[in-house]
Scaffold this motif. Structure first.
Motif, PDB file in Angstrom:
ATOM      1  N   GLN A  16       0.852  -1.171   0.000  1.00 33.00           N
ATOM      2  CA  GLN A  16       0.000   0.000   0.000  1.00 33.00           C
ATOM      3  C   GLN A  16       0.892   1.226   0.000  1.00 33.00           C
ATOM      4  O   GLN A  16       2.077   1.135   0.274  1.00 33.00           O
ATOM      5  CB  GLN A  16      -0.928  -0.010   1.217  1.00 33.00           C
ATOM      6  N   ILE A  17       0.313   2.360  -0.337  1.00 31.78           N
ATOM      7  CA  ILE A  17       1.082   3.595  -0.384  1.00 31.78           C
ATOM      8  C   ILE A  17       0.905   4.328   0.937  1.00 31.78           C
ATOM      9  O   ILE A  17      -0.208   4.539   1.408  1.00 31.78           O
ATOM     10  CB  ILE A  17       0.620   4.484  -1.553  1.00 31.78           C
ATOM     11  N   SER A  18       2.031   4.700   1.574  1.00 32.89           N
ATOM     12  CA  SER A  18       1.970   5.411   2.845  1.00 32.89           C
ATOM     13  C   SER A  18       1.636   6.874   2.602  1.00 32.89           C
ATOM     14  O   SER A  18       1.633   7.360   1.473  1.00 32.89           O
ATOM     15  CB  SER A  18       3.312   5.301   3.571  1.00 32.89           C
ATOM     16  N   ASN A  19       1.359   7.596   3.696  1.00 31.22           N
ATOM     17  CA  ASN A  19       1.052   9.023   3.606  1.00 31.22           C
ATOM     18  C   ASN A  19       2.217   9.828   3.055  1.00 31.22           C
ATOM     19  O   ASN A  19       2.050  10.952   2.594  1.00 31.22           O
ATOM     20  CB  ASN A  19       0.655   9.569   4.987  1.00 31.22           C
ATOM     21  N   ASP A  20       3.418   9.267   3.158  1.00 29.13           N
ATOM     22  CA  ASP A  20       4.602   9.988   2.697  1.00 29.13           C
ATOM     23  C   ASP A  20       4.924   9.680   1.241  1.00 29.13           C
ATOM     24  O   ASP A  20       5.964  10.081   0.733  1.00 29.13           O
ATOM     25  CB  ASP A  20       5.806   9.612   3.579  1.00 29.13           C
ATOM     26  N   GLY A  21       4.036   8.950   0.556  1.00 32.65           N
ATOM     27  CA  GLY A  21       4.259   8.632  -0.838  1.00 32.65           C
ATOM     28  C   GLY A  21       5.154   7.433  -1.054  1.00 32.65           C
ATOM     29  O   GLY A  21       5.408   7.038  -2.189  1.00 32.65           O
ATOM     30  N   LEU A  22       5.653   6.824   0.022  1.00 31.46           N
ATOM     31  CA  LEU A  22       6.502   5.631  -0.101  1.00 31.46           C
ATOM     32  C   LEU A  22       5.632   4.393  -0.016  1.00 31.46           C
ATOM     33  O   LEU A  22       4.630   4.354   0.696  1.00 31.46           O
ATOM     34  CB  LEU A  22       7.555   5.603   1.017  1.00 31.46           C
ATOM     35  N   GLU A  23       6.033   3.386  -0.742  1.00 34.47           N
ATOM     36  CA  GLU A  23       5.286   2.135  -0.732  1.00 34.47           C
ATOM     37  C   GLU A  23       5.520   1.405   0.590  1.00 34.47           C
ATOM     38  O   GLU A  23       6.627   1.385   1.123  1.00 34.47           O
ATOM     39  CB  GLU A  23       5.751   1.282  -1.906  1.00 34.47           C
ATOM     40  N   PHE A  24       4.455   0.800   1.122  1.00 35.25           N
ATOM     41  CA  PHE A  24       4.557   0.011   2.358  1.00 35.25           C
ATOM     42  C   PHE A  24       4.411  -1.455   1.982  1.00 35.25           C
ATOM     43  O   PHE A  24       3.473  -1.829   1.266  1.00 35.25           O
ATOM     44  CB  PHE A  24       3.476   0.398   3.359  1.00 35.25           C
ATOM     45  N   ILE A  25       5.337  -2.293   2.432  1.00 32.82           N
ATOM     46  CA  ILE A  25       5.274  -3.719   2.113  1.00 32.82           C
ATOM     47  C   ILE A  25       5.113  -4.535   3.392  1.00 32.82           C
ATOM     48  O   ILE A  25       5.591  -4.154   4.463  1.00 32.82           O
ATOM     49  CB  ILE A  25       6.523  -4.179   1.332  1.00 32.82           C
ATOM     50  N   ASP A  26       4.418  -5.654   3.254  1.00 37.19           N
ATOM     51  CA  ASP A  26       4.161  -6.547   4.388  1.00 37.19           C
ATOM     52  C   ASP A  26       5.204  -7.664   4.369  1.00 37.19           C
ATOM     53  O   ASP A  26       5.192  -8.531   3.487  1.00 37.19           O
ATOM     54  CB  ASP A  26       2.747  -7.131   4.269  1.00 37.19           C
ATOM     55  N   LEU A  27       6.096  -7.650   5.346  1.00 34.45           N
ATOM     56  CA  LEU A  27       7.178  -8.643   5.380  1.00 34.45           C
ATOM     57  C   LEU A  27       6.689 -10.023   5.775  1.00 34.45           C
ATOM     58  O   LEU A  27       7.443 -11.002   5.702  1.00 34.45           O
ATOM     59  CB  LEU A  27       8.288  -8.181   6.337  1.00 34.45           C
ATOM     60  N   ASN A  28       5.438 -10.126   6.235  1.00 34.73           N
ATOM     61  CA  ASN A  28       4.871 -11.453   6.472  1.00 34.73           C
ATOM     62  C   ASN A  28       4.543 -12.149   5.156  1.00 34.73           C
ATOM     63  O   ASN A  28       4.394 -13.367   5.104  1.00 34.73           O
ATOM     64  CB  ASN A  28       3.593 -11.338   7.323  1.00 34.73           C
ATOM     65  N   VAL A  29       4.390 -11.345   4.109  1.00 29.23           N
ATOM     66  CA  VAL A  29       4.031 -11.893   2.798  1.00 29.23           C
ATOM     67  C   VAL A  29       5.230 -11.901   1.857  1.00 29.23           C
ATOM     68  O   VAL A  29       5.513 -12.878   1.171  1.00 29.23           O
ATOM     69  CB  VAL A  29       2.873 -11.074   2.176  1.00 29.23           C
ATOM     70  N   ILE A  30       5.977 -10.797   1.839  1.00 25.36           N
ATOM     71  CA  ILE A  30       7.102 -10.646   0.918  1.00 25.36           C
ATOM     72  C   ILE A  30       8.393 -11.097   1.589  1.00 25.36           C
ATOM     73  O   ILE A  30       8.719 -10.648   2.689  1.00 25.36           O
ATOM     74  CB  ILE A  30       7.235  -9.178   0.465  1.00 25.36           C
ATOM     75  N   LYS A  31       9.098 -11.986   0.946  1.00 22.91           N
ATOM     76  CA  LYS A  31      10.350 -12.510   1.488  1.00 22.91           C
ATOM     77  C   LYS A  31      11.537 -11.819   0.803  1.00 22.91           C
ATOM     78  O   LYS A  31      11.539 -11.642  -0.416  1.00 22.91           O
ATOM     79  CB  LYS A  31      10.457 -14.025   1.252  1.00 22.91           C
ATOM     80  N   PRO A  32      12.549 -11.421   1.573  1.00 25.56           N
ATOM     81  CA  PRO A  32      13.721 -10.785   0.965  1.00 25.56           C
ATOM     82  C   PRO A  32      14.495 -11.741   0.064  1.00 25.56           C
ATOM     83  O   PRO A  32      14.557 -12.936   0.337  1.00 25.56           O
ATOM     84  CB  PRO A  32      14.569 -10.347   2.165  1.00 25.56           C
ATOM     85  N   ASP A  33      15.086 -11.187  -0.957  1.00 24.70           N
ATOM     86  CA  ASP A  33      15.920 -11.955  -1.880  1.00 24.70           C
ATOM     87  C   ASP A  33      17.320 -12.111  -1.259  1.00 24.70           C
ATOM     88  O   ASP A  33      17.987 -11.117  -0.960  1.00 24.70           O
ATOM     89  CB  ASP A  33      16.008 -11.205  -3.214  1.00 24.70           C
ATOM     90  N   PRO A  34      17.791 -13.355  -1.039  1.00 29.45           N
ATOM     91  CA  PRO A  34      19.126 -13.548  -0.430  1.00 29.45           C
ATOM     92  C   PRO A  34      20.240 -12.827  -1.193  1.00 29.45           C
ATOM     93  O   PRO A  34      21.206 -12.352  -0.592  1.00 29.45           O
ATOM     94  CB  PRO A  34      19.315 -15.068  -0.485  1.00 29.45           C
ATOM     95  N   GLU A  35      20.089 -12.727  -2.518  1.00 27.26           N
ATOM     96  CA  GLU A  35      21.107 -12.047  -3.316  1.00 27.26           C
ATOM     97  C   GLU A  35      21.183 -10.565  -2.945  1.00 27.26           C
ATOM     98  O   GLU A  35      22.270  -9.981  -2.875  1.00 27.26           O
ATOM     99  CB  GLU A  35      20.796 -12.205  -4.803  1.00 27.26           C
ATOM    100  N   ALA A  36      20.017  -9.962  -2.674  1.00 31.28           N
ATOM    101  CA  ALA A  36      19.990  -8.558  -2.253  1.00 31.28           C
ATOM    102  C   ALA A  36      20.562  -8.409  -0.852  1.00 31.28           C
ATOM    103  O   ALA A  36      21.323  -7.480  -0.555  1.00 31.28           O
ATOM    104  CB  ALA A  36      18.563  -8.017  -2.307  1.00 31.28           C
ATOM    105  N   LEU A  37      20.216  -9.343   0.033  1.00 34.79           N
ATOM    106  CA  LEU A  37      20.711  -9.293   1.409  1.00 34.79           C
ATOM    107  C   LEU A  37      22.229  -9.381   1.458  1.00 34.79           C
ATOM    108  O   LEU A  37      22.877  -8.746   2.295  1.00 34.79           O
ATOM    109  CB  LEU A  37      20.093 -10.432   2.224  1.00 34.79           C
ATOM    110  N   ASP A  38      22.795 -10.153   0.560  1.00 35.72           N
ATOM    111  CA  ASP A  38      24.254 -10.324   0.541  1.00 35.72           C
ATOM    112  C   ASP A  38      24.996  -9.027   0.228  1.00 35.72           C
ATOM    113  O   ASP A  38      26.182  -8.900   0.521  1.00 35.72           O
ATOM    114  CB  ASP A  38      24.648 -11.386  -0.488  1.00 35.72           C
ATOM    115  N   LEU A  39      24.295  -8.056  -0.362  1.00 40.72           N
ATOM    116  CA  LEU A  39      24.945  -6.800  -0.730  1.00 40.72           C
ATOM    117  C   LEU A  39      25.266  -5.929   0.478  1.00 40.72           C
ATOM    118  O   LEU A  39      26.190  -5.126   0.445  1.00 40.72           O
ATOM    119  CB  LEU A  39      24.051  -6.007  -1.706  1.00 40.72           C
ATOM    120  N   ALA A  40      24.479  -6.069   1.559  1.00 42.73           N
ATOM    121  CA  ALA A  40      24.628  -5.185   2.721  1.00 42.73           C
ATOM    122  C   ALA A  40      25.529  -5.804   3.773  1.00 42.73           C
ATOM    123  O   ALA A  40      25.334  -6.963   4.144  1.00 42.73           O
ATOM    124  CB  ALA A  40      23.269  -4.878   3.325  1.00 42.73           C
ATOM    125  N   PRO A  41      26.509  -5.064   4.284  1.00 47.83           N
ATOM    126  CA  PRO A  41      27.297  -5.563   5.425  1.00 47.83           C
ATOM    127  C   PRO A  41      26.373  -5.800   6.622  1.00 47.83           C
ATOM    128  O   PRO A  41      25.498  -4.984   6.913  1.00 47.83           O
ATOM    129  CB  PRO A  41      28.289  -4.428   5.696  1.00 47.83           C
TER     130      PRO A  41
END
Length: 524
Positions: A16-41
């Motif tokens: 959903q779209i937050s009041n600040d114009g940023l998209e809000f995602i539900d982490l209970n539904v959306i799972k992070p991509d391990p490849e993306a996680l590997d990018l961050a220390p």
């Protein structure tokens, strides 16, 4: 801007779209991509509580808990030299996902029984043990053991050597279960690694040793108390995990029923006297006493404790560690505490007549004293003090109240379902099967979250005996514990441990079998 997470099975209401114009995602539904996680220390992600979610072309989608983290998201983009797109998510879920990912990454390094380090015999010399303890395979195994224990919510880790194998068991919600069996050849090196971490003597393998380890797992500060003893097949290690993040509970969070809590609060508000918590090892006595100290703490009070060991550091309270090897015992430490101008004293445990005598004298001279005893119920604490040789009139004039407690496992909320308990189980805890409401009993089916046990988490059962004039008279007369208990039930409305368990069973929080596992049936 719409964010493409390349996850086609996400429900349409997950974003959903937050009041600040940023998209809000539900982490209970959306799972992070391990490849993306590997990018961050890991340390950067944990410090700023930001979670790389997906790679969208050249851009990286990053979840944050609030707008205050925007700068950290921009900094991450500079760090990884890629454009970033910020989205909002629940901060608590972000932290949970970050910790979970880094714990899983540690666990993936667990070695197999093939190849790797050379075997070390129990007669190996110091240089061999030191070398082995520093090898990558050994370090990874120890890290993985700690990581899995924290992930599973274990309170204790057991490393048990046998003739042809090594077992590692975790105590989760009070019950031990087999977790892994590392190669036998690694046993001596694993124990040596623990000795190095706990600053123990790595060369001493004939005598018991104790140590303490401070580690950081998934961004959480964990204290580990280590005990190592020699057995026929090698040294056995048991580690008690003291998680500072879950230790300090308030009185309301202990699980006391409202009427018991009101009576207990009234008792701990007295200016002097002794208040005891009783129960077996691991029944939550220390947690209850810490909660009591937090309840009565104020800038005007001076609170000192003497414990063996000091399990959790409590802000605003001076804590003393028992060191019997240099003569600092409960009794000697308590004598010194009394000269420190205290208002409130907590003694970790009353083990002998000397400690009991000093504690009672402290209570009689105007101090409020908290302590623990190992007795089965609240009334038994009175007779235990008398058995230690304390004069009845001293017990009668100093004791203010006794709370007995147990911890029972809660039915897993994820897989709980209605069931009908066996008639014998209901009768054992005083529930008439013919009069019991239908559909109130619940039991866990078993799922991934509860390791297929049907239980997840624990709550307390409490039995509180206030020391009134009748209890004082019965104490002076050396009446039996059963007589004192009967008075508490009839005159004070005291609810027994099993009685408190009945309420939890009828509320669907636990099962009759759990109540019987931790408390004695009242018709025996």
């Amino acid at each position: 801007m719409s964010i493409h997470l390349d996850l086609s099975n996400i429900a349409s209401d997950a974003q959903q779209i937050s009041n600040d114009g940023l998209e809000f995602i539900d982490l209970n539904v959306i799972k992070p991509d391990p490849e993306a996680l590997d990018l961050a220390p890991s340390d950067f992600a944990l410090k700023h509580n930001i979670l790389p979610m997906a790679i969208d072309g050249d851009s990286v989608v990053v979840a944050m808990g609030s707008l205050a983290s925007l700068q950290a998201v921009d900094d991450l983009g500079i760090l990884i030299q890629r454009p970033v797109t910020a989205v909002l998510a629940d901060p608590a879920l972000i932290k949970e996902r970050i910790q979970g990912f880094f714990l899983e990454r540690m666990l993936s390094g667990l070695p197999s029984d093939e190849g790797g380090a050379t075997e070390v015999s129990e007669n190996a010399d110091l240089s061999d043990l030191t070398r082995m303890a520093g090898e990558t395979e050994v370090v990874q195994t120890v890290n993985a053991i700690f990581a899995q224990a924290v992930r599973d919510g274990a309170s204790d880790i057991h490393i048990e050597p046998y003739e042809r194998e090594v077992k590692i068991r975790f105590r989760i919600d009070g019950m031990l279960s087999d977790i892994m069996r590392p190669p036998k050849r690694l046993h001596a090196a694993l124990v040596s690694r623990l000795k190095i971490l706990g600053e123990m003597n790595i060369a001493e393998r004939r005598l018991p040793q104790d140590g303490r380890i401070k580690i950081t797992i998934g961004g959480r500060q964990i204290d580990v108390r280590v005990s190592i003893v020699p057995t026929v097949f090698g040294e056995r290690a048991v580690m008690r995990i003291l998680d500072k993040g879950t230790a300090m509970l308030g009185l309301e969070e202990l699980g006391m029923q409202p009427d018991t809590l009101a009576r207990y609060r009234k008792t701990i508000s007295v200016p002097y006297g002794i208040i005891l918590a009783t129960g077996p090892t691991g029944s939550g006595k220390s947690t209850s006493l810490y909660a009591s100290l937090q309840e009565i703490w104020s800038p005007e009070t001076n609170i000192l404790t003497i414990e063996d060991p000091v399990e959790y550091q409590v802000p605003g309270i001076s804590q003393i560690q028992v060191r019997a090897s240099i003569g600092l015992t409960f009794a000697n430490g308590l004598r010194s505490i009394v000269r420190q101008d205290p208002d409130v004293i907590m003694v970790g445990e009353i083990r002998d007549h000397e400690t009991a005598d000093i504690a009672i004298n402290a209570a009689l001279t105007g101090h409020l004293v908290f302590s623990t005893l190992h007795t089965n119920d609240s009334a038994g604490a009175v007779t235990r003090l008398l058995d230690m040789g304390v004069e009845p009139y001293l017990v009668a004039s100093s004791l203010m109240g006794v709370v007995a407690q147990r911890l029972v496992r809660r039915v897993c909320s994820n897989c709980a379902e209605p069931y009908e308990p066996p008639i014998e189980s209901l009768l054992a805890i005083g529930i008439d099967p013919d009069k019991a409401p239908k559909g109130v009993f619940r039991k866990g089916r078993g799922c991934e979250r509860c390791q297929n046990t049907g239980y997840r988490g624990r709550q307390g059962l409490y039995e509180f005996l206030a020391v009134d004039e009748t209890v004082r008279r019965l104490t002076v007369e050396r009446a039996s514990a059963s007589v004192i208990k009967a008075h508490g039930i009839e005159a004070q409305g005291m609810r027994t441990l099993v009685g408190d368990g009945r309420i939890a069973v009828l509320a669907g929080k636990t099962t009759p079998e759990e109540i019987m596992r931790v408390s004695q049936r009242e018709d025996l």
